[in-house]
Each structure stands twice: as structure tokens, then as C-alpha cells.
Design an enzyme around this catalytic site. Structure first.
Site, PDB file in Angstrom:
ATOM      1  CB  VAL A 324      -0.948   0.008   1.217  1.00 47.67           C
ATOM      2  CG1 VAL A 324      -1.660   1.348   1.332  1.00 47.67           C
ATOM      3  CG2 VAL A 324      -1.973  -1.102   1.101  1.00 47.67           C
ATOM      4  CE1 TYR A 326       8.191   0.911  -5.039  1.00 46.67           C
ATOM      5  CE2 TYR A 326       6.547  -0.458  -6.140  1.00 46.67           C
ATOM      6  CZ  TYR A 326       7.751   0.229  -6.157  1.00 46.67           C
ATOM      7  OH  TYR A 326       8.507   0.228  -7.297  1.00 46.67           O
ATOM      8  CD1 TRP A 327      -0.470   1.206  -6.839  1.00 46.69           C
ATOM      9  CD2 TRP A 327      -1.816   2.052  -5.269  1.00 46.69           C
ATOM     10  NE1 TRP A 327      -1.597   1.690  -7.473  1.00 46.69           N
ATOM     11  CE2 TRP A 327      -2.431   2.216  -6.534  1.00 46.69           C
ATOM     12  CE3 TRP A 327      -2.473   2.498  -4.123  1.00 46.69           C
ATOM     13  CZ2 TRP A 327      -3.681   2.820  -6.677  1.00 46.69           C
ATOM     14  CZ3 TRP A 327      -3.721   3.107  -4.269  1.00 46.69           C
ATOM     15  CH2 TRP A 327      -4.304   3.258  -5.540  1.00 46.69           C
ATOM     16  CG  HIS A 328      -1.075   5.287  -1.377  1.00 47.72           C
ATOM     17  ND1 HIS A 328      -1.522   4.048  -1.018  1.00 47.72           N
ATOM     18  CD2 HIS A 328      -2.179   6.077  -1.475  1.00 47.72           C
ATOM     19  CE1 HIS A 328      -2.840   4.077  -0.877  1.00 47.72           C
ATOM     20  NE2 HIS A 328      -3.264   5.292  -1.162  1.00 47.72           N
ATOM     21  N   GLY A 329       3.142   5.749  -3.661  1.00 53.58           N
ATOM     22  CA  GLY A 329       4.257   6.618  -4.081  1.00 53.58           C
ATOM     23  C   GLY A 329       5.598   6.255  -3.494  1.00 53.58           C
TER      24      GLY A 329
END
Length: 364
Positions: A324, A326-329
Site C-alpha cells: 500500500v 509503495y503503490w501510493h508513491g
């Protein structure tokens, strides 16, 4: 009256909505209703073609090519039917969004930063859709080749209501519901549309009222007012911020959810009011339901989840929150945010396990 300019997300999506996205969503609605009325059997393909055309119109041929390439690579890797390889491919594709040279090249495709950010946000969401399809293919591909074809992947990836910002809907749910043919009632759909528009307009008006009167984010961005405020005032400010976040996503997810209903699909439940939540676990289950289902189905359960040992549960939960973040930035503050949420969930579940022991229950 001027509005609080510090909430980038709200200002960004409202501006894009007014300029183009709402008009493209209205076009999707028209194509959807006509296809349901006249050619129900071919509805997925009509909506796929429309979604690809809308993507081309809004993101340009290069933006369209990037998303199509992501889907093609994901599908090619899925042919090996190895979940680990699929995940590796997904993470590599996601990582390309943060390579400076690639970022600079994509920026040159557009005249404004807002156009580039639209591509960035869209591709990051499409990565989750590609991952969902690819993992379902790994698990069910050989037995259900017709329902896991490349054409179905494109219909899923280019489905326009969820295209830019979600909400997330796993491929197995999308495919089953899109294949289901139901009796079409124009009167029923019209009543759903009218009620839905009234509700969304109310939420939008409330969010606009909050952002024009409360200046929550501007206060958070200025140190002197925060230093001068009491702890009670800071607590109230924090509550106001999360309430605005909740109302904002009632709008941002409410619009695509209404179109999903009009297409004969069942959308993920809208966010639950944060004032009714008292735990980290409930917040993750009830706020972004689509994302929660994705994380549980594709990360938490395959890694063992609650059915594994204590260390296995800790690891699968940590891996879920790591993804989560990593996916958010992947910025440092997001890793801290993910770690704190992981810690909160672990402590809550630990306390529940302790309280479930019969000896402890007898003492209580």
C-alpha cells in the site's frame, strides 16, 4: 468567497471533472444504456471501445500506448501462470512511474503538469487492474480461457467509470457481473440515476462548503496557528480533516459507483463515515472497500493471513501495508504511515486474541 487552496486532490479532480471527465462519463452512460437496450450481448465490447477512445482523447496516443503496453506485458507474463512472476512484473511496471528519466520523457508529451499527473494517476490505478486480471489468469486461466482472454482484459482495464481514480473492482467480480444479462428497465434506471445525482450533488455541496469555510488544510500547512492551538483544538482540527476526506471520497467514488449501477454492476460499498470507526481494522475494511478486497485476495490470504502462525500473520500483514505504501508513491512519510497502520492493526488483533482466551474472559 475564496476556497482553501491546499487540498490538491479535491481541486485537481473537480477541475478535470468540469472540463472533460464528467462529459466523457456522460458519454459512457449513453453508450451503456443504448447497448443494454439494443445489444446487451455486446455491451462489454461497446464499453471497451468507448473506454479506449476516451483514453486516447484525454491522454493522447502516447498515454494510450503506455496503458495498452502495460496491459500487453502483464498478459504476456501471466501466460506462464506463476503468481510470483506476475507480482514481479507488476512491481517493475509500477516502479517505472518513479524513474526520473521516464518521468521527464512523459512530461514532454503534455503542455501542463496537470495533464502529466492525470497520466500518472491513471497508470498507477491501471496497474492494480492489470495485476488483478493477471493473478486471476494464473489461478483460473486454463479452465476458463474464454473469460480470461486478452479481449476481456482490455474490457476490464479500459472500463471508463473506474479508469482514472477507481474505485477498484477485482476482475472476477467484474467479469461475472458484466456477463450477467438482466432485464433492462429504462424507468428503473432513470430513477436510480436521478436519486444518485441528487445524493452526489449534496455531498459535493457539503465538501465545497467545508473547503470554503473551514480552511482545514491551510491551517495544517501553517506552523504558528498549530503551535498556538490547544490539544482539544488540534483534535477537532484532525477530526474535521478526516471528515472532509470522507465526504470528498463520497463524491470521487460516488460518481463512478452510480455509473457502475447504471451498467448493471454492483459497485464496492462507498466509504463508511469515519466518525463511526473506532479501530484501524474497521477503517481499512470499510473506507476503501475495493482496495481492501484487492489486498486481502491477492496479498494477505495468499501469504497465509490469519490462518498461518503468529509470525506468518505478522509477515502477511506487513507485506500488505508495504505494498500500500509503495503503490501510493513510496515516499518516506508513506512508509511511516504504513508502519503506524500496521502497528495499529497488529495491536488491535493482539488484544482481541488475548481477550478471547477463556481465562481472561473469566477474569473480566
Amino acid at each position: 468567497m475564496s476556497q482553501d487552496p491546499m487540498d490538491f486532490e479535491w481541486s485537481y479532480w473537480i477541475e478535470w471533472g468540469r472540463e472533460r471527465i464528467l462529459w466523457l462519463l456522460a458519454g459512457h452512460l449513453l453508450v451503456s444504456q443504448v447497448s443494454r437496450l439494443l445489444v446487451e450481448k455486446y455491451k462489454p465490447w461497446c464499453l471497451m471501445v468507448y473506454g479506449m477512445a476516451a483514453c486516447w482523447l484525454l491522454l493522447g496516443i502516447k498515454g494510450f500506448a503506455v496503458i495498452f503496453l502495460h496491459a500487453t506485458i502483464s498478459f504476456a507474463v501471466a501466460q506462464f501462470q506463476l503468481s510470483l512472476l506476475t507480482w514481479l512484473c507488476s512491481l517493475i511496471l509500477l516502479s517505472t512511474l518513479h524513474i526520473p528519466a521516464v518521468e521527464e520523457a512523459k512530461r514532454k508529451w503534455y503542455d501542463t503538469e496537470n495533464e502529466y499527473y492525470l497520466l500518472l494517476f491513471t497508470v498507477s490505478v491501471r496497474c492494480l487492474f492489470c495485476t488483478s486480471f493477471s493473478l486471476e489468469y494464473c489461478w483460473h486461466g486454463p479452465a476458463q480461457k474464454s473469460s480470461h482472454s486478452f479481449l476481456w482484459m482490455l474490457a476490464y482495464v479500459f472500463y471508463y467509470p473506474t479508469f482514472h481514480n477507481g474505485p477498484l473492482m477485482n476482475f472476477d467480480e467484474f467479469s461475472k457481473q458484466m456477463r450477467r444479462q438482466e432485464a433492462f428497465s429504462l424507468k428503473t434506471n432513470l430513477s436510480i440515476l436521478i436519486v444518485g445525482i441528487i445524493r452526489i450533488f449534496f455531498w459535493w455541496f457539503l465538501a465545497e462548503l467545508m473547503i470554503h469555510l473551514m480552511y482545514i488544510h491551510a491551517l495544517y500547512s501553517s506552523a504558528p496557528p498549530l503551535e498556538a492551538a490547544s490539544y482539544w483544538a488540534l483534535g477537532g482540527l484532525a477530526l474535521a480533516q478526516v471528515l472532509f476526506f470522507y465526504v470528498k471520497y463520497l463524491v470521487l467514488y460516488g460518481v463512478p459507483a452510480l455509473l457502475l449501477q447504471m451498467d448493471g454492476l454492483k459497485p464496492p460499498a462507498l466509504p463508511c463515515c469515519v466518525s463511526l470507526m473506532h479501530s484501524f481494522t474497521k477503517m481499512w475494511r470499510s473506507f476503501d472497500v475495493g482496495l481492501h478486497r484487492f489486498l486481502v485476495r491477492y496479498i494477505y490470504v495468499p501469504m497465509g493471513g490469519s490462518q498461518s502462525s503468529l509470525l506468518g500473520t505478522l509477515f502477511s500483514t506487513a507485506l500488505t501495508f508495504a505494498f500500500v505504501s509503495y503503490w501510493h508513491g513510496g515516499q518516506s512519510y508513506l512508509w511511516y504511515w504504513g508502519a503506524l497502520n500496521w502497528l495499529g492493526v497488529i495491536v488491535e488483533n493482539g488484544v482481541k486474541r488475548i481477550l478471547s482466551v477463556s481465562v481472561i474472559q473469566d477474569l473480566i
